[in-house]
Scaffold this motif. Structure first.
Motif, PDB file in Angstrom:
ATOM      1  N   LYS A 156       9.447 -25.709 -13.208  1.00 31.74           N
ATOM      2  CA  LYS A 156      11.393 -26.179 -12.024  1.00 31.74           C
ATOM      3  C   LYS A 156      10.949 -24.422 -12.219  1.00 31.74           C
ATOM      4  O   LYS A 156      12.300 -24.350 -10.978  1.00 31.74           O
ATOM      5  CB  LYS A 156      11.363 -26.609 -13.910  1.00 31.74           C
ATOM      6  N   SER A 161      12.728 -23.247  -8.311  1.00 32.31           N
ATOM      7  CA  SER A 161      14.250 -22.913  -8.595  1.00 32.31           C
ATOM      8  C   SER A 161      14.832 -21.090  -7.987  1.00 32.31           C
ATOM      9  O   SER A 161      15.503 -20.640  -7.186  1.00 32.31           O
ATOM     10  CB  SER A 161      14.759 -23.485  -9.666  1.00 32.31           C
ATOM     11  N   SER A 207      23.262 -18.030  -8.117  1.00 32.95           N
ATOM     12  CA  SER A 207      22.467 -19.037  -7.920  1.00 32.95           C
ATOM     13  C   SER A 207      21.317 -19.228  -8.692  1.00 32.95           C
ATOM     14  O   SER A 207      21.260 -20.607  -9.306  1.00 32.95           O
ATOM     15  CB  SER A 207      22.197 -19.348  -6.367  1.00 32.95           C
ATOM     16  N   LYS A 243      23.323 -20.563 -12.217  1.00 27.87           N
ATOM     17  CA  LYS A 243      23.135 -21.931 -11.875  1.00 27.87           C
ATOM     18  C   LYS A 243      22.106 -23.265 -11.817  1.00 27.87           C
ATOM     19  O   LYS A 243      22.002 -23.485 -12.662  1.00 27.87           O
ATOM     20  CB  LYS A 243      23.875 -22.467 -10.155  1.00 27.87           C
ATOM     21  N   ASN A 244      20.897 -22.853 -11.707  1.00 28.81           N
ATOM     22  CA  ASN A 244      20.018 -23.570 -11.291  1.00 28.81           C
ATOM     23  C   ASN A 244      19.259 -23.768 -12.950  1.00 28.81           C
ATOM     24  O   ASN A 244      18.657 -24.180 -13.554  1.00 28.81           O
ATOM     25  CB  ASN A 244      18.812 -22.484 -10.907  1.00 28.81           C
ATOM     26  N   HIS A 245      19.267 -22.534 -13.590  1.00 29.66           N
ATOM     27  CA  HIS A 245      18.765 -22.570 -14.365  1.00 29.66           C
ATOM     28  C   HIS A 245      18.860 -22.971 -15.410  1.00 29.66           C
ATOM     29  O   HIS A 245      19.468 -23.699 -16.248  1.00 29.66           O
ATOM     30  CB  HIS A 245      18.691 -20.836 -15.677  1.00 29.66           C
ATOM     31  N   GLU A 273      21.128 -26.071 -14.864  1.00 27.12           N
ATOM     32  CA  GLU A 273      20.917 -27.234 -14.636  1.00 27.12           C
ATOM     33  C   GLU A 273      19.932 -28.291 -14.963  1.00 27.12           C
ATOM     34  O   GLU A 273      19.348 -28.807 -15.890  1.00 27.12           O
ATOM     35  CB  GLU A 273      21.353 -27.183 -12.640  1.00 27.12           C
TER      36      GLU A 273
END
Length: 202
Positions: A65, A69, A86, A89-91, A93
């Protein structure tokens, strides 16, 4: 777990992640896991071959994942600051979506055996390198100060992963709020400082 939408294997992985987080991988047994699930230990082997296979499933699921991302972020044209926001934020989430899985991913991966341990280390390094690429871009774009790129990358990832030690889904901050605050903090340290006339002292 009682969620009827989960397959039996997913229930096993969820319960194992909870057990490994609480007791540590080395101190957890298949018998402990069976007891947590309320089934006979022999029944587990209809779904998984071993305790290590469970660890592999958890660690590689999160790694995949994260790799996906960060690759998506670096494939899209942003400047380095937008990319880093970004990526952060992805990490956040991903690791806050399932805190049990994330705790195992962060702390227990060293119990993997070869060749899976080597494969996992390769994925970790690839992920770190994607962050390093963003930092390198920021330096080239004259947005970030010239920094030790490896040190900066490891510091950022350590900071992000620490969130799992205190994050609470019912807490005061959402994952989005956490990622925003961390982005502001991290970028504040990376941004190139502009020298003004007031700063100049002959």
């Amino acid at each position: 777990m009682s969620n009827k939408n989960f397959s039996r294997k997913e229930q096993i992985l969820e319960s194992a992640a909870m057990l490994f987080k609480q007791n540590g991988y080395a101190s957890s047994s298949m018998r402990d896991l069976a007891s947590l699930l309320g089934i006979e230990a022999a029944s587990l082997y209809h779904h998984v071959k071993s305790k290590e296979e469970i660890l592999e499933n958890i660690c590689f699921a999160l790694a995949d994942k994260l790799i996906t991302s960060i690759a998506e972020v670096n494939d899209i044209y942003f400047n380095a600051e937008e990319k880093l926001r970004s990526a952060i934020k992805n990490h956040i989430e991903i690791i806050t979506d399932n805190s049990n899985f994330s705790a195992v991913f962060i702390h227990e991966w060293r119990h993997l055996s070869e060749p899976k341990l080597g494969e996992f280390k390769t994925l970790r390094l690839a992920y770190e390198n994607e962050f390093k690429v963003i930092i390198q871009e920021g330096i080239r774009e004259d947005i970030f100060d010239g920094v030790d790129e490896k040190f900066a990358t490891l510091t950022i990832l350590s900071t992000l992963n620490w969130v799992i030690e205190w994050f609470n889904k019912d807490g005061e901050m959402t994952p989005e709020e956490i990622s925003t605050k961390l982005s502001d903090f991290i970028l504040g340290g990376l941004r190139k400082k502009l020298v003004t006339d007031l700063d100049y002292k002959p």
